[in-house]
Design a protein around this motif. Sequence first.
Motif, PDB file in Angstrom:
ATOM      1  N   LEU A 199      23.528 -16.453  64.971  1.00 20.26           N
ATOM      2  CA  LEU A 199      24.106 -16.093  66.218  1.00 20.26           C
ATOM      3  C   LEU A 199      25.567 -15.870  65.468  1.00 20.26           C
ATOM      4  N   CYS A 200      26.383 -15.148  66.062  1.00 19.61           N
ATOM      5  CA  CYS A 200      27.686 -14.905  65.979  1.00 19.61           C
ATOM      6  C   CYS A 200      28.494 -14.454  66.941  1.00 19.61           C
ATOM      7  N   GLY A 201      29.975 -14.674  67.094  1.00 20.80           N
ATOM      8  CA  GLY A 201      31.193 -14.086  67.700  1.00 20.80           C
ATOM      9  C   GLY A 201      30.365 -14.519  69.511  1.00 20.80           C
ATOM     10  N   ASP A 202      30.366 -13.630  70.186  1.00 17.48           N
ATOM     11  CA  ASP A 202      29.650 -14.824  71.971  1.00 17.48           C
ATOM     12  C   ASP A 202      28.564 -14.945  71.995  1.00 17.48           C
ATOM     13  N   ALA A 203      27.558 -14.579  71.383  1.00 17.72           N
ATOM     14  CA  ALA A 203      26.169 -14.631  71.276  1.00 17.72           C
ATOM     15  C   ALA A 203      26.298 -15.624  70.632  1.00 17.72           C
ATOM     16  N   PHE A 204      27.223 -16.391  69.553  1.00 17.44           N
ATOM     17  CA  PHE A 204      26.972 -17.840  69.798  1.00 17.44           C
ATOM     18  C   PHE A 204      27.610 -18.604  70.436  1.00 17.44           C
ATOM     19  N   GLY A 205      28.492 -18.907  71.218  1.00 18.72           N
ATOM     20  CA  GLY A 205      29.696 -19.296  72.221  1.00 18.72           C
ATOM     21  C   GLY A 205      31.149 -18.648  72.622  1.00 18.72           C
ATOM     22  N   PHE A 206      31.134 -18.842  73.569  1.00 18.58           N
ATOM     23  CA  PHE A 206      32.136 -18.192  73.975  1.00 18.58           C
ATOM     24  C   PHE A 206      33.088 -19.107  74.869  1.00 18.58           C
ATOM     25  N   ILE A 207      34.094 -20.146  75.478  1.00 13.94           N
ATOM     26  CA  ILE A 207      35.127 -21.233  75.718  1.00 13.94           C
ATOM     27  C   ILE A 207      35.257 -20.181  76.687  1.00 13.94           C
ATOM     28  N   LEU A 241      43.504 -19.006  76.163  1.00 11.69           N
ATOM     29  CA  LEU A 241      44.225 -19.122  75.305  1.00 11.69           C
ATOM     30  C   LEU A 241      43.304 -17.445  74.233  1.00 11.69           C
ATOM     31  N   SER A 242      42.753 -16.810  74.487  1.00 11.72           N
ATOM     32  CA  SER A 242      42.235 -15.672  73.683  1.00 11.72           C
ATOM     33  C   SER A 242      42.200 -16.334  72.014  1.00 11.72           C
ATOM     34  N   SER A 243      40.729 -16.692  72.361  1.00 11.82           N
ATOM     35  CA  SER A 243      40.614 -17.310  71.202  1.00 11.82           C
ATOM     36  C   SER A 243      38.773 -16.610  71.028  1.00 11.82           C
ATOM     37  N   GLY A 244      38.301 -15.799  71.895  1.00 12.66           N
ATOM     38  CA  GLY A 244      36.864 -15.017  71.529  1.00 12.66           C
ATOM     39  C   GLY A 244      36.803 -13.795  70.635  1.00 12.66           C
ATOM     40  N   THR A 245      38.214 -13.966  70.011  1.00 16.56           N
ATOM     41  CA  THR A 245      38.518 -12.383  69.287  1.00 16.56           C
ATOM     42  C   THR A 245      38.525 -12.932  67.781  1.00 16.56           C
ATOM     43  N   LEU A 246      39.332 -13.672  68.054  1.00 17.42           N
ATOM     44  CA  LEU A 246      39.173 -14.931  66.762  1.00 17.42           C
ATOM     45  C   LEU A 246      37.987 -15.408  66.214  1.00 17.42           C
ATOM     46  N   LEU A 247      36.982 -16.227  66.974  1.00 12.70           N
ATOM     47  CA  LEU A 247      36.337 -16.771  67.246  1.00 12.70           C
ATOM     48  C   LEU A 247      34.934 -15.718  66.010  1.00 12.70           C
ATOM     49  N   ALA A 248      35.393 -14.115  67.203  1.00 16.52           N
ATOM     50  CA  ALA A 248      33.712 -13.742  66.977  1.00 16.52           C
ATOM     51  C   ALA A 248      34.463 -12.914  64.886  1.00 16.52           C
ATOM     52  N   LEU A 249      35.762 -12.921  65.368  1.00 15.03           N
ATOM     53  CA  LEU A 249      35.930 -12.551  63.347  1.00 15.03           C
ATOM     54  C   LEU A 249      35.712 -13.028  62.414  1.00 15.03           C
TER      55      LEU A 249
HETATM   56  C1  LIG Z   1      38.032  -8.199  80.015  1.00 16.15           C
HETATM   57  C2  LIG Z   1      38.321  -9.487  78.529  1.00 16.15           C
HETATM   58  C3  LIG Z   1      39.070  -9.669  78.307  1.00 16.15           C
HETATM   59  C4  LIG Z   1      38.972 -10.082  76.980  1.00 16.15           C
HETATM   60  N1  LIG Z   1      40.140 -10.407  76.354  1.00 16.15           N
HETATM   61  C5  LIG Z   1      40.713 -11.443  75.755  1.00 16.15           C
HETATM   62  C6  LIG Z   1      41.525 -11.141  74.464  1.00 16.15           C
HETATM   63  O1  LIG Z   1      42.743 -10.431  75.017  1.00 16.15           O
HETATM   64  N2  LIG Z   1      41.504 -11.719  73.899  1.00 16.15           N
HETATM   65  C7  LIG Z   1      40.700 -11.696  73.027  1.00 16.15           C
HETATM   66  O2  LIG Z   1      40.493 -12.728  72.106  1.00 16.15           O
HETATM   67  N3  LIG Z   1      39.462 -12.017  73.630  1.00 16.15           N
HETATM   68  C8  LIG Z   1      38.982 -11.609  74.979  1.00 16.15           C
HETATM   69  N4  LIG Z   1      37.884 -10.979  75.832  1.00 16.15           N
HETATM   70  C9  LIG Z   1      36.608 -12.039  74.898  1.00 16.15           C
HETATM   71  C10 LIG Z   1      36.529 -10.508  73.939  1.00 16.15           C
HETATM   72  O3  LIG Z   1      36.389  -9.480  74.192  1.00 16.15           O
HETATM   73  C11 LIG Z   1      35.263 -11.664  72.751  1.00 16.15           C
HETATM   74  O4  LIG Z   1      34.646 -12.939  72.831  1.00 16.15           O
HETATM   75  C12 LIG Z   1      34.708 -11.095  71.657  1.00 16.15           C
HETATM   76  O5  LIG Z   1      34.926  -9.659  72.008  1.00 16.15           O
HETATM   77  C13 LIG Z   1      33.255 -11.487  71.312  1.00 16.15           C
HETATM   78  O6  LIG Z   1      33.066 -10.534  70.179  1.00 16.15           O
HETATM   79  P1  LIG Z   1      31.425 -10.103  69.389  1.00 16.15           P
HETATM   80  O7  LIG Z   1      31.561  -9.464  68.297  1.00 16.15           O
HETATM   81  O8  LIG Z   1      30.767 -11.462  69.730  1.00 16.15           O
HETATM   82  O9  LIG Z   1      30.599  -9.486  70.676  1.00 16.15           O
HETATM   83  P2  LIG Z   1      31.255  -8.225  71.965  1.00 16.15           P
HETATM   84  O10 LIG Z   1      32.591  -7.721  70.966  1.00 16.15           O
HETATM   85  O11 LIG Z   1      30.700  -8.266  72.915  1.00 16.15           O
HETATM   86  O12 LIG Z   1      30.283  -6.815  70.666  1.00 16.15           O
HETATM   87  C14 LIG Z   1      29.205  -7.564  71.203  1.00 16.15           C
HETATM   88  C15 LIG Z   1      28.302  -5.469  70.506  1.00 16.15           C
HETATM   89  O13 LIG Z   1      26.913  -5.415  70.705  1.00 16.15           O
HETATM   90  C16 LIG Z   1      26.813  -4.220  71.137  1.00 16.15           C
HETATM   91  N5  LIG Z   1      25.326  -4.503  71.469  1.00 16.15           N
HETATM   92  C17 LIG Z   1      24.957  -5.003  72.567  1.00 16.15           C
HETATM   93  N6  LIG Z   1      23.267  -5.491  72.846  1.00 16.15           N
HETATM   94  C18 LIG Z   1      22.923  -4.409  71.495  1.00 16.15           C
HETATM   95  C19 LIG Z   1      21.496  -4.086  71.590  1.00 16.15           C
HETATM   96  N7  LIG Z   1      20.452  -3.976  71.336  1.00 16.15           N
HETATM   97  N8  LIG Z   1      21.816  -3.276  70.484  1.00 16.15           N
HETATM   98  C20 LIG Z   1      23.169  -2.108  69.920  1.00 16.15           C
HETATM   99  N9  LIG Z   1      24.214  -3.305  69.998  1.00 16.15           N
HETATM  100  C21 LIG Z   1      24.085  -3.940  70.833  1.00 16.15           C
HETATM  101  C22 LIG Z   1      27.848  -4.019  72.152  1.00 16.15           C
HETATM  102  O14 LIG Z   1      28.147  -2.784  73.281  1.00 16.15           O
HETATM  103  C23 LIG Z   1      28.916  -4.638  71.847  1.00 16.15           C
HETATM  104  O15 LIG Z   1      29.303  -3.395  71.152  1.00 16.15           O
HETATM  105  C24 LIG Z   1      37.765 -10.376  76.630  1.00 16.15           C
HETATM  106  C25 LIG Z   1      36.599 -10.580  77.394  1.00 16.15           C
HETATM  107  C26 LIG Z   1      36.887  -9.034  78.485  1.00 16.15           C
HETATM  108  C27 LIG Z   1      35.232  -8.896  78.613  1.00 16.15           C
END
Ligand SMILES: Cc1cc2nc3c(=O)[nH]c(=O)nc-3n(C[C@H](O)[C@H](O)[C@H](O)COP(=O)(O)OP(=O)(O)OC[C@H]3O[C@@H](n4cnc5c(N)ncnc54)[C@H](O)[C@@H]3O)c2cc1C
Length: 182
Positions: free
Chosen positions: A54-62, A66-74
């Motif tokens: 698992l990686c990024g939001d799939a592992f955990g979102f807090i 404080l905008s940690s989501g993108t940082l933790l995902a990357l």
């Molecule tokens: C409205 C909103 C505002 C946010 N603002 C901020 C912010 O300002 N700063 C910040 O740090 N974080 C912010 N976040 C959180 C941040 O966007 C996430 O934590 C981050 O994008 C997680 O990255 P990820 O790669 O794990 O998931 P995602 O960015 O969600 O990427 C997952 C990708 O997988 C794709 N996918 C899903 N299922 C499948 C499948 N079966 N097959 C193929 N592809 C699939 C999706 O389409 C998506 O493109 C925000 C979130 C939301 C919803």
Amino acid sequence: MKFGATIEEQYDSFLRRDESARQWGEKAERVTPVVRYTNYQLRATRGVGPGWALCGDAFGFIDPVLSSGTLLALDGARALAKAISDGSARAFRRYETRVITNLDDWSRIVDAYYSGRLFTLFKVGEYVRHTLLGRLTDWHFRKHLPRVFTGEATDSRYSMYMVDFMLRYGLAGNDPAEFSVR
Ligand SMILES: Cc1cc2nc3c(=O)[nH]c(=O)nc-3n(C[C@H](O)[C@H](O)[C@H](O)COP(=O)(O)OP(=O)(O)OC[C@H]3O[C@@H](n4cnc5c(N)ncnc54)[C@H](O)[C@@H]3O)c2cc1C
């Protein structure tokens, strides 16, 4: 409640407020119950297994505050890429531990914000830095605290230790409830 007493009323009157949503929804029929989503936090207890990780939001979102989501995902993606190229079970365990530690750290950081302890610390800092002890130590805290809350040094054990220490012992008897966010 501004939009109504029940979640159905709140949802309907919220949609009616928006011109486009109102037009689109004129003939709409509700086919699922209305559910309220108030807690964004989710965490998996395991991050790796045979043939999966698992990686990024799939592992955990807090928390969004404080905008940690993108940082933790990357950060997670980079660490996972390293584990994959190493390929050993140990490397995957190291990856899992890194993400779990990051999620734990951000949980504490976000809690400091919501509980009011973070802003209480700022308040205390304003008067303590005019004392002798404050003048001697202020630069040190100013160096580490912002770096943790902006994510620049959240993976530094020393900076995290400083923040934990200050949040625990640095409130100087002030009640953080004054700044708590509910
Ligand atoms: C409205 C909103 C505002 C946010 N603002 C901020 C912010 O300002 N700063 C910040 O740090 N974080 C912010 N976040 C959180 C941040 O966007 C996430 O934590 C981050 O994008 C997680 O990255 P990820 O790669 O794990 O998931 P995602 O960015 O969600 O990427 C997952 C990708 O997988 C794709 N996918 C899903 N299922 C499948 C499948 N079966 N097959 C193929 N592809 C699939 C999706 O389409 C998506 O493109 C925000 C979130 C939301 C919803």
